[in-house]
Design a protein around this motif. Structure first.
Motif, PDB file in Angstrom:
ATOM      1  N   LEU A 173      -5.587   2.716  -5.888  1.00 47.79           N
ATOM      2  CA  LEU A 173      -4.757   1.679  -5.272  1.00 47.79           C
ATOM      3  C   LEU A 173      -5.172   1.429  -3.828  1.00 47.79           C
ATOM      4  O   LEU A 173      -5.202   0.281  -3.376  1.00 47.79           O
ATOM      5  N   ASN A 174      -5.510   2.483  -3.100  1.00 48.00           N
ATOM      6  CA  ASN A 174      -5.970   2.307  -1.720  1.00 48.00           C
ATOM      7  C   ASN A 174      -7.247   1.468  -1.680  1.00 48.00           C
ATOM      8  O   ASN A 174      -7.399   0.604  -0.810  1.00 48.00           O
ATOM      9  N   TYR A 187      -6.196  -2.126  -2.285  1.00 48.20           N
ATOM     10  CA  TYR A 187      -5.545  -2.737  -1.123  1.00 48.20           C
ATOM     11  C   TYR A 187      -6.542  -3.071  -0.020  1.00 48.20           C
ATOM     12  O   TYR A 187      -6.456  -4.121   0.617  1.00 48.20           O
ATOM     13  N   GLN A 238      -3.633   6.983  -6.570  1.00 50.61           N
ATOM     14  CA  GLN A 238      -3.452   6.576  -5.179  1.00 50.61           C
ATOM     15  C   GLN A 238      -4.770   6.178  -4.536  1.00 50.61           C
ATOM     16  O   GLN A 238      -4.843   5.187  -3.808  1.00 50.61           O
ATOM     17  N   ARG A 295      -2.058  11.494 -10.057  1.00 52.23           N
ATOM     18  CA  ARG A 295      -1.468  10.859  -8.874  1.00 52.23           C
ATOM     19  C   ARG A 295      -2.516  10.641  -7.792  1.00 52.23           C
ATOM     20  O   ARG A 295      -2.544   9.594  -7.144  1.00 52.23           O
ATOM     21  N   LEU A 296      -3.390  11.611  -7.593  1.00 50.49           N
ATOM     22  CA  LEU A 296      -4.445  11.490  -6.588  1.00 50.49           C
ATOM     23  C   LEU A 296      -5.400  10.348  -6.948  1.00 50.49           C
ATOM     24  O   LEU A 296      -5.696   9.493  -6.108  1.00 50.49           O
ATOM     25  N   PRO A 339       0.792  -1.230   0.000  1.00 49.85           N
ATOM     26  CA  PRO A 339       0.000   0.000   0.000  1.00 49.85           C
ATOM     27  C   PRO A 339       0.821   1.276   0.000  1.00 49.85           C
ATOM     28  O   PRO A 339       0.343   2.307  -0.427  1.00 49.85           O
ATOM     29  N   ASN A 340       2.044   1.227   0.451  1.00 51.78           N
ATOM     30  CA  ASN A 340       2.850   2.442   0.536  1.00 51.78           C
ATOM     31  C   ASN A 340       3.600   2.746  -0.755  1.00 51.78           C
ATOM     32  O   ASN A 340       4.382   3.680  -0.809  1.00 51.78           O
ATOM     33  N   ASP A 341       3.362   1.958  -1.777  1.00 44.60           N
ATOM     34  CA  ASP A 341       4.005   2.225  -3.067  1.00 44.60           C
ATOM     35  C   ASP A 341       3.582   3.580  -3.593  1.00 44.60           C
ATOM     36  O   ASP A 341       2.465   4.033  -3.383  1.00 44.60           O
ATOM     37  N   GLU A 342       4.471   4.189  -4.305  1.00 44.60           N
ATOM     38  CA  GLU A 342       4.144   5.432  -4.990  1.00 44.60           C
ATOM     39  C   GLU A 342       3.212   5.119  -6.140  1.00 44.60           C
ATOM     40  O   GLU A 342       3.385   4.118  -6.818  1.00 44.60           O
ATOM     41  N   PRO A 343       2.214   5.964  -6.383  1.00 46.00           N
ATOM     42  CA  PRO A 343       1.382   5.734  -7.566  1.00 46.00           C
ATOM     43  C   PRO A 343       2.201   5.967  -8.819  1.00 46.00           C
ATOM     44  O   PRO A 343       3.232   6.643  -8.776  1.00 46.00           O
TER      45      PRO A 343
END
Length: 124
Positions: free
Chosen positions: A103-104, A107, A100, A96-97, A6-10
């Protein structure tokens, strides 16, 4: 389970002159223009679905649909933007927003489907 943590950069924003148009679209949406919401969705939804699909394992893909994850992320994005909780100042920030947020959602969905009672490992 997704291939990344989860902490990966988008992923980086695609290089395009249309990204500055994205900021204008967001401003139109914030001003109440419903057509801008449709344009925002169409601009990024296929790339976001591809992003999700690239992070899904085979087992998880049987339970979690990439498009559903994208829809959920957009729903949250539009609600939070309408409520003034999100701001985008730079052209690449919107991608990016959205990446992310998507992806959140992925996850969290993966964690839910990997919980003990629903564990993918229990399937054959």
């Amino acid at each position: 389970m997704p291939d990344s943590r989860p902490n990966d950069e988008p992923p980086r924003a695609p290089q395009s002159n249309s990204l500055s148009e994205s900021v204008l679209l967001l401003e139109r949406f914030q001003s109440g223009d419903a057509a801008a919401a449709t344009e925002l969705f169409e601009r990024f939804s296929s790339r976001l679905a591809s992003l999700v699909q690239s992070r899904l394992s085979r087992k998880l893909a049987r339970r979690l649909d990439a498009e559903d994850v994208v829809y959920s992320a957009y729903r949250s994005f539009f609600v939070r933007t309408r409520d003034g909780q999100l701001n985008v100042d730079e052209p690449g920030d919107l991608w990016r927003l959205l990446a992310q947020m998507t992806l959140n959602k992925l996850y969290r969905g993966a964690a839910r489907h990997n919980a003990d009672r629903r564990s993918l490992d229990r399937e054959q």
